[in-house]
Motif scaffolding. Structure first.
Motif, PDB file in Angstrom:
ATOM      1  N   LEU A 272      -1.083  -3.243  -4.383  1.00 36.90           N
ATOM      2  CA  LEU A 272      -2.032  -2.986  -5.469  1.00 36.90           C
ATOM      3  C   LEU A 272      -3.453  -2.838  -4.941  1.00 36.90           C
ATOM      4  N   LEU A 273      -3.811  -3.653  -3.962  1.00 38.26           N
ATOM      5  CA  LEU A 273      -5.161  -3.596  -3.394  1.00 38.26           C
ATOM      6  C   LEU A 273      -5.457  -2.223  -2.810  1.00 38.26           C
ATOM      7  N   ILE A 274      -4.433  -1.593  -2.246  1.00 37.85           N
ATOM      8  CA  ILE A 274      -4.605  -0.265  -1.663  1.00 37.85           C
ATOM      9  C   ILE A 274      -4.422   0.830  -2.710  1.00 37.85           C
ATOM     10  N   ALA A 275      -3.436   0.663  -3.583  1.00 40.19           N
ATOM     11  CA  ALA A 275      -3.024   1.746  -4.477  1.00 40.19           C
ATOM     12  C   ALA A 275      -3.968   1.944  -5.654  1.00 40.19           C
ATOM     13  N   VAL A 276      -4.516   0.863  -6.208  1.00 43.24           N
ATOM     14  CA  VAL A 276      -5.322   1.002  -7.422  1.00 43.24           C
ATOM     15  C   VAL A 276      -6.584   1.837  -7.191  1.00 43.24           C
ATOM     16  N   PRO A 277      -7.382   1.576  -6.148  1.00 41.44           N
ATOM     17  CA  PRO A 277      -8.560   2.445  -5.942  1.00 41.44           C
ATOM     18  C   PRO A 277      -8.180   3.900  -5.685  1.00 41.44           C
ATOM     19  N   ILE A 278      -7.112   4.123  -4.908  1.00 38.80           N
ATOM     20  CA  ILE A 278      -6.682   5.499  -4.640  1.00 38.80           C
ATOM     21  C   ILE A 278      -6.219   6.170  -5.932  1.00 38.80           C
ATOM     22  N   SER A 279      -5.447   5.454  -6.737  1.00 40.80           N
ATOM     23  CA  SER A 279      -4.957   6.011  -7.997  1.00 40.80           C
ATOM     24  C   SER A 279      -6.107   6.335  -8.934  1.00 40.80           C
TER      25      SER A 279
ATOM     26  N   GLY B 292       3.245  -3.466   2.885  1.00 43.94           N
ATOM     27  CA  GLY B 292       2.276  -3.300   1.814  1.00 43.94           C
ATOM     28  C   GLY B 292       1.770  -1.871   1.715  1.00 43.94           C
ATOM     29  N   ILE B 293       1.548  -1.220   2.852  1.00 40.35           N
ATOM     30  CA  ILE B 293       1.068   0.164   2.852  1.00 40.35           C
ATOM     31  C   ILE B 293       2.146   1.108   2.324  1.00 40.35           C
ATOM     32  N   VAL B 294       3.387   0.915   2.763  1.00 41.83           N
ATOM     33  CA  VAL B 294       4.482   1.757   2.271  1.00 41.83           C
ATOM     34  C   VAL B 294       4.667   1.560   0.769  1.00 41.83           C
ATOM     35  N   LEU B 295       4.580   0.325   0.302  1.00 41.78           N
ATOM     36  CA  LEU B 295       4.660   0.073  -1.140  1.00 41.78           C
ATOM     37  C   LEU B 295       3.511   0.745  -1.884  1.00 41.78           C
ATOM     38  N   ALA B 296       2.337   0.737  -1.282  1.00 39.38           N
ATOM     39  CA  ALA B 296       1.187   1.387  -1.916  1.00 39.38           C
ATOM     40  C   ALA B 296       1.436   2.884  -2.082  1.00 39.38           C
ATOM     41  N   VAL B 297       2.020   3.506  -1.059  1.00 41.55           N
ATOM     42  CA  VAL B 297       2.348   4.932  -1.148  1.00 41.55           C
ATOM     43  C   VAL B 297       3.325   5.179  -2.296  1.00 41.55           C
TER      44      VAL B 297
ATOM     45  N   VAL C 118      -5.122   1.312 -18.811  1.00 43.55           N
ATOM     46  CA  VAL C 118      -5.242   1.308 -17.350  1.00 43.55           C
ATOM     47  C   VAL C 118      -4.660   0.018 -16.777  1.00 43.55           C
ATOM     48  N   ILE C 119      -4.977  -1.117 -17.386  1.00 47.71           N
ATOM     49  CA  ILE C 119      -4.433  -2.383 -16.909  1.00 47.71           C
ATOM     50  C   ILE C 119      -2.912  -2.395 -17.059  1.00 47.71           C
ATOM     51  N   GLY C 120      -2.416  -1.832 -18.153  1.00 47.96           N
ATOM     52  CA  GLY C 120      -0.975  -1.729 -18.313  1.00 47.96           C
ATOM     53  C   GLY C 120      -0.332  -0.899 -17.211  1.00 47.96           C
ATOM     54  N   GLY C 121      -0.973   0.203 -16.825  1.00 46.91           N
ATOM     55  CA  GLY C 121      -0.456   1.016 -15.733  1.00 46.91           C
ATOM     56  C   GLY C 121      -0.474   0.289 -14.401  1.00 46.91           C
ATOM     57  N   VAL C 122      -1.522  -0.504 -14.172  1.00 44.71           N
ATOM     58  CA  VAL C 122      -1.604  -1.276 -12.938  1.00 44.71           C
ATOM     59  C   VAL C 122      -0.461  -2.293 -12.869  1.00 44.71           C
ATOM     60  N   PHE C 123      -0.203  -2.966 -13.952  1.00 45.90           N
ATOM     61  CA  PHE C 123       0.879  -3.945 -13.948  1.00 45.90           C
ATOM     62  C   PHE C 123       2.249  -3.269 -13.899  1.00 45.90           C
ATOM     63  N   LEU C 124       2.349  -2.056 -14.391  1.00 47.92           N
ATOM     64  CA  LEU C 124       3.581  -1.292 -14.221  1.00 47.92           C
ATOM     65  C   LEU C 124       3.838  -1.031 -12.735  1.00 47.92           C
TER      66      LEU C 124
ATOM     67  N   LEU D  26       2.674  -2.883 -10.327  1.00 49.67           N
ATOM     68  CA  LEU D  26       2.975  -4.188  -9.731  1.00 49.67           C
ATOM     69  C   LEU D  26       4.439  -4.551  -9.940  1.00 49.67           C
ATOM     70  N   GLY D  27       4.955  -4.256 -11.125  1.00 49.54           N
ATOM     71  CA  GLY D  27       6.369  -4.518 -11.367  1.00 49.54           C
ATOM     72  C   GLY D  27       7.262  -3.713 -10.442  1.00 49.54           C
ATOM     73  N   ARG D  28       6.885  -2.470 -10.167  1.00 47.49           N
ATOM     74  CA  ARG D  28       7.644  -1.644  -9.219  1.00 47.49           C
ATOM     75  C   ARG D  28       7.587  -2.247  -7.823  1.00 47.49           C
ATOM     76  N   ALA D  29       6.418  -2.739  -7.418  1.00 49.69           N
ATOM     77  CA  ALA D  29       6.274  -3.300  -6.079  1.00 49.69           C
ATOM     78  C   ALA D  29       7.038  -4.610  -5.919  1.00 49.69           C
ATOM     79  N   LEU D  30       7.041  -5.453  -6.952  1.00 52.93           N
ATOM     80  CA  LEU D  30       7.719  -6.742  -6.858  1.00 52.93           C
ATOM     81  C   LEU D  30       9.220  -6.592  -6.636  1.00 52.93           C
ATOM     82  N   GLY D  31       9.827  -5.621  -7.285  1.00 47.58           N
ATOM     83  CA  GLY D  31      11.273  -5.496  -7.213  1.00 47.58           C
ATOM     84  C   GLY D  31      11.785  -4.503  -6.200  1.00 47.58           C
ATOM     85  N   GLU D  32      10.900  -3.872  -5.431  1.00 51.18           N
ATOM     86  CA  GLU D  32      11.344  -2.871  -4.473  1.00 51.18           C
ATOM     87  C   GLU D  32      12.205  -3.506  -3.372  1.00 51.18           C
TER      88      GLU D  32
END
Length: 339
Positions: free
Chosen positions: A94-101, A196-201, A249-255, A257-263
């Motif tokens: 999330l730290l990497i993906a949110v600013p890029i997104s 973390g970087i691969v998850l961000a991608v 936007v916050i809902g999308g961020v947590f969406l 996060l949910g994808r990252a947690l279960g990957e």
């Protein structure tokens, strides 16, 4: 020409009203059943994993949550390392993906020419449809070697407390925590940071698509009014677009996060799958999903129960994260109502 009797017309209307009421009740019952099916499925999944992990919880108790030991040879298991790895890799993603997104969504809605918005948006949606195992193979064969050869040495030498020449950099000497985070003697590219970087991608297409869609819902007249008053593009986005779409936007961020947690597969390829607890981001680690994927096929008795207990903990962690998101959105809605 015959005319309908008034009483016959009233009876026909009453029959039609009664029929409509019955259909409305049936439709409402059908929708209720669909909603209850989702709830029952969720409770069933949680209950089955809890029941499967009952032996582990009975054997280790609360120590199962705080222990970093995972020793199949001696039948001693603790969930701390997988839980820690899951949370850290997801936070890094999330730290990497949110600013890029945010930048991608801002570019597509406010900056990009109209003729290239469609192709770029389609490309982002295609990235979201790529299977996770493809990201994992890319991370294992392409990114992890590049990370080990070019990125990891720089981080270790200039930020870590274990440089190749033995001399600490100024940053590592004055910021010990940063030195521990980037200090590592592990020579390969698989690590917590790599995962973390691969998850961000993987997360970027989801979060950026949501942000782009909600940015487009902002009324054009609001932005045009701000531009007319002399606001810059950044001021329009920060002061008009973001407040208007904050909840979505916050809902999308947590969406994301949910994808990252279960990957599972992508993380399994690049995390290193080490059950040793380390604070360094350059050391290998483990996550709940990768631990289950690696060991479940050969697990028996207490080890299998411990993996089921890990599955239940993943369910609980995801539920807590989504609950926090709902509480945040409700709190923000209440504050907006008061203002």
């Amino acid at each position: 020409m015959q005319q309908n009797h008034p009483s016959a017309t009233v009876k026909e209307l009453e029959r039609r009203a009664a029929r409509d009421m019955i259909q409305d009740r049936l439709f409402r019952s059908l929708l209720m059943a669909c909603a209850m099916l989702v709830l029952i499925t969720m409770l069933g999944a949680a209950g089955s994993t809890l029941w499967g992990g009952r032996q582990a919880f009975a054997t280790f108790g609360w120590h199962f949550l705080t222990s970093a030991t995972w020793d199949p040879g001696n039948d001693v298991y603790g969930a701390l390392v997988p839980v820690f790895g899951t949370l850290v890799t997801s936070f890094l993603a999330l730290l990497i993906a949110v600013p890029i997104s945010f930048g991608v969504a801002f570019f597509l809605t406010e900056v990009a020419p109209r003729q290239i918005r469609g192709p770029i948006a389609s490309g982002i949606e295609l990235l979201a449809g790529i299977p996770s195992i493809i990201y994992g193979m890319w991370g294992l064969f392409i990114f992890a070697p590049f990370f080990a050869d070019h990125i990891k040495p720089w981080l270790s030498n200039y930020l870590g407390n274990q440089p190749d020449d033995g001399k600490l950099s100024w940053v590592a000497a004055h910021v010990p925590l940063l030195g521990k985070l980037f200090g590592s003697s592990y020579p390969f590219g698989a690590s917590v940071l790599t995962a973390g970087i691969v998850l961000a991608v993987m997360v970027v297409p989801f979060v950026s698509s949501v942000m782009r869609e909600v940015f487009q819902t902002v009324p054009q007249r609001l932005k045009e009014s701000a531009y007319a008053l002399g606001a810059s593009r950044w001021e329009v986005v920060w002061d008009i677009v973001v407040p208007y779409t904050r909840s979505a936007v916050i809902g999308g961020v947590f969406l994301g996060l949910g994808r990252a947690l279960g990957e599972t597969m992508a993380v399994t390829f690049v995390l290193g799958n080490s059950m040793n607890l380390s604070i360094s981001l350059l050391d290998p680690g483990s996550s709940i999903a990768s631990t289950i994927a690696n060991q479940f096929s050969e697990a028996v008795d207490l080890q299998k129960s411990s993996l089921m207990a890990l599955a239940f903990l993943l369910f609980v962690v995801t539920f807590i994260v989504l609950l926090i998101a709902r509480l945040m959105l409700r709190s923000m809605a209440a504050k907006e109502g008061k203002s």
